[in-house]
Design a protein around this motif. Structure first.
Motif, PDB file in Angstrom:
ATOM      1  N   ILE A 238      42.955  48.400  36.256  1.00 53.64           N
ATOM      2  CA  ILE A 238      42.690  48.121  37.667  1.00 53.64           C
ATOM      3  C   ILE A 238      41.217  47.766  37.820  1.00 53.64           C
ATOM      4  CG2 ILE A 238      42.774  49.058  40.015  1.00 53.64           C
ATOM      5  CD1 ILE A 238      44.823  51.137  38.914  1.00 53.64           C
TER       6      ILE A 238
ATOM      7  N   ASP B  17      38.186  45.517  40.380  1.00 55.44           N
ATOM      8  CA  ASP B  17      37.936  44.930  41.700  1.00 55.44           C
ATOM      9  C   ASP B  17      38.290  43.440  41.711  1.00 55.44           C
ATOM     10  OD1 ASP B  17      37.067  47.340  42.716  1.00 55.44           O
ATOM     11  OD2 ASP B  17      34.946  46.946  42.314  1.00 55.44           O
TER      12      ASP B  17
ATOM     13  N   ARG C 288      40.583  41.856  39.881  1.00 57.10           N
ATOM     14  CA  ARG C 288      42.042  41.675  39.906  1.00 57.10           C
ATOM     15  C   ARG C 288      42.633  42.068  41.249  1.00 57.10           C
ATOM     16  NH1 ARG C 288      42.954  44.126  33.798  1.00 57.10           N
ATOM     17  NH2 ARG C 288      42.427  42.180  32.688  1.00 57.10           N
ATOM     18  N   LYS C 289      42.019  43.040  41.907  1.00 62.14           N
ATOM     19  CA  LYS C 289      42.538  43.478  43.215  1.00 62.14           C
ATOM     20  C   LYS C 289      42.355  42.418  44.302  1.00 62.14           C
ATOM     21  CE  LYS C 289      40.585  47.622  43.413  1.00 62.14           C
ATOM     22  NZ  LYS C 289      40.278  48.992  43.924  1.00 62.14           N
TER      23      LYS C 289
ATOM     24  N   ASP D 163      47.998  43.497  43.972  1.00 66.26           N
ATOM     25  CA  ASP D 163      47.947  44.898  44.380  1.00 66.26           C
ATOM     26  C   ASP D 163      48.346  45.764  43.187  1.00 66.26           C
ATOM     27  OD1 ASP D 163      47.098  44.443  46.952  1.00 66.26           O
ATOM     28  OD2 ASP D 163      49.117  44.339  47.789  1.00 66.26           O
ATOM     29  N   PHE D 164      47.813  46.980  43.158  1.00 61.60           N
ATOM     30  CA  PHE D 164      48.075  47.895  42.051  1.00 61.60           C
ATOM     31  C   PHE D 164      48.571  49.236  42.557  1.00 61.60           C
ATOM     32  CE2 PHE D 164      45.265  44.853  40.101  1.00 61.60           C
ATOM     33  CZ  PHE D 164      45.710  44.771  38.791  1.00 61.60           C
TER      34      PHE D 164
ATOM     35  N   MET E 126      51.192  46.401  38.373  1.00 61.33           N
ATOM     36  CA  MET E 126      50.661  45.289  39.157  1.00 61.33           C
ATOM     37  C   MET E 126      51.777  44.577  39.915  1.00 61.33           C
ATOM     38  SD  MET E 126      48.274  42.142  37.803  1.00 61.33           S
ATOM     39  CE  MET E 126      49.616  41.187  37.069  1.00 61.33           C
TER      40      MET E 126
ATOM     41  N   LYS F  19      50.374  40.466  45.638  1.00 62.65           N
ATOM     42  CA  LYS F  19      49.515  40.828  46.758  1.00 62.65           C
ATOM     43  C   LYS F  19      50.317  40.899  48.054  1.00 62.65           C
ATOM     44  CE  LYS F  19      45.181  41.561  48.118  1.00 62.65           C
ATOM     45  NZ  LYS F  19      44.383  42.672  47.548  1.00 62.65           N
TER      46      LYS F  19
ATOM     47  N   ASN G 135      54.972  48.582  46.222  1.00 61.36           N
ATOM     48  CA  ASN G 135      53.852  49.379  45.739  1.00 61.36           C
ATOM     49  C   ASN G 135      54.011  50.845  46.140  1.00 61.36           C
ATOM     50  OD1 ASN G 135      51.540  49.238  44.150  1.00 61.36           O
ATOM     51  ND2 ASN G 135      50.166  49.053  45.896  1.00 61.36           N
TER      52      ASN G 135
END
Length: 265
Positions: free
Chosen positions: A112, A114, A116-117, A121-122, A231, A234, A240
């Protein structure tokens, strides 16, 4: 009278066909407002992975995708009562597969970050790791900073790749970055790099399984601890939240620690 009988016969045939179709089922149901939806078994969740990352995810001798990550997701699925299927996409393609909704989510030792976020979403973290240096047994390297003038092999677009870019420069020609970690290690063994860098679980697994290859590992306190997450696309809040529920359940019942051997902070 003949025409009436023919109409009546056609009506019986059509009714029979309708009953037959109804009996077979079409996999959909119609609500009072006319909308249709799936019936029968619950949705199967399709999961992308890169099965070249033992012991986290890899192919066994029978061609099955197995590993620590796979065990964790299967444990989550058992707790949630859902069905899952894993597909070996490879490292780079799995990101596009999630983004384009070819799969529901991905599990592949994905740290995880920043960066990739911003795109994905993780879930909550389920595993802690750190980078580890692998060098030939006779290497004089004792710490990460010793590699600043050397060639380093690393799997492309991983957190290890980012760490090496920070030391050698983003466009350095001394970075060897193949598509998988086994290839990165091979590049070092074959003399195309002075060291390989990757997640500790994978490096340690390679050393354990290849005792005849004269190698040694080096830890460095400058490497920050990393956390893996599942993962998802988004904005897919519902999925999630479901995955987080499963992670919390296997943390609470001890199954996660049983699989990994340690607690996740």
């Amino acid at each position: 009278m003949k025409s009436v009988k023919r109409i009546f016969s056609v009506g019986i045939i059509l009714s029979s066909v309708s009953l037959a179709l109804f009996g077979c089922g079409t996999g959909t149901s119609t609500s009072e407002n006319g909308e249709t939806g799936e019936t029968g078994e619950d949705k199967k969740y399709i999961i992308a992975t890169d099965a070249t990352y033992a012991p986290m995810e890899y192919m066994d001798t029978d061609g099955n995708i197995v590993g620590t990550d796979i065990d964790i997701v299967n444990a989550i699925a058992d707790e949630l009562g859902i069905e899952v299927e894993f597909k070996n996409y490879g490292w780079e393609p799995l990101f596009s597969a999630v983004k384009n909704e070819e799969v529901d989510f991905a599990v592949s030792s994905i740290t995880i970050t920043d960066e990739r976020k911003q795109t994905f979403d993780f879930s909550e973290p389920y595993y802690a790791a750190n980078q580890l240096i692998l060098v030939p047994e006779d290497s004089t390297v004792t710490k990460f900073d010793d590699l600043k003038d050397m060639r380093i092999s690393v799997q492309i677009n991983t957190t290890g790749h980012e760490v090496v870019k920070g030391l050698l420069g983003k466009t350095s020609s001394k970075i060897v970055a193949p598509e998988s970690m086994p290839l990165a290690i091979s590049e070092m063994i074959n003399g195309n790099a002075d060291a390989a860098i990757g997640d500790n679980a994978v490096i340690n697994e390679y050393v354990k399984n290849n005792p005849d290859v004269k190698l040694k590992t080096i830890e460095d306190d400058t490497f920050e601890k990393e956390y893996y997450g599942l993962m998802v696309k988004k904005g897919n809040v519902e999925l999630n939240e479901l995955l987080n529920e499963g992670i919390e359940k296997i943390k609470a019942n001890g199954k996660l620690k049983e699989i990994t051997g340690f607690d996740v902070e």
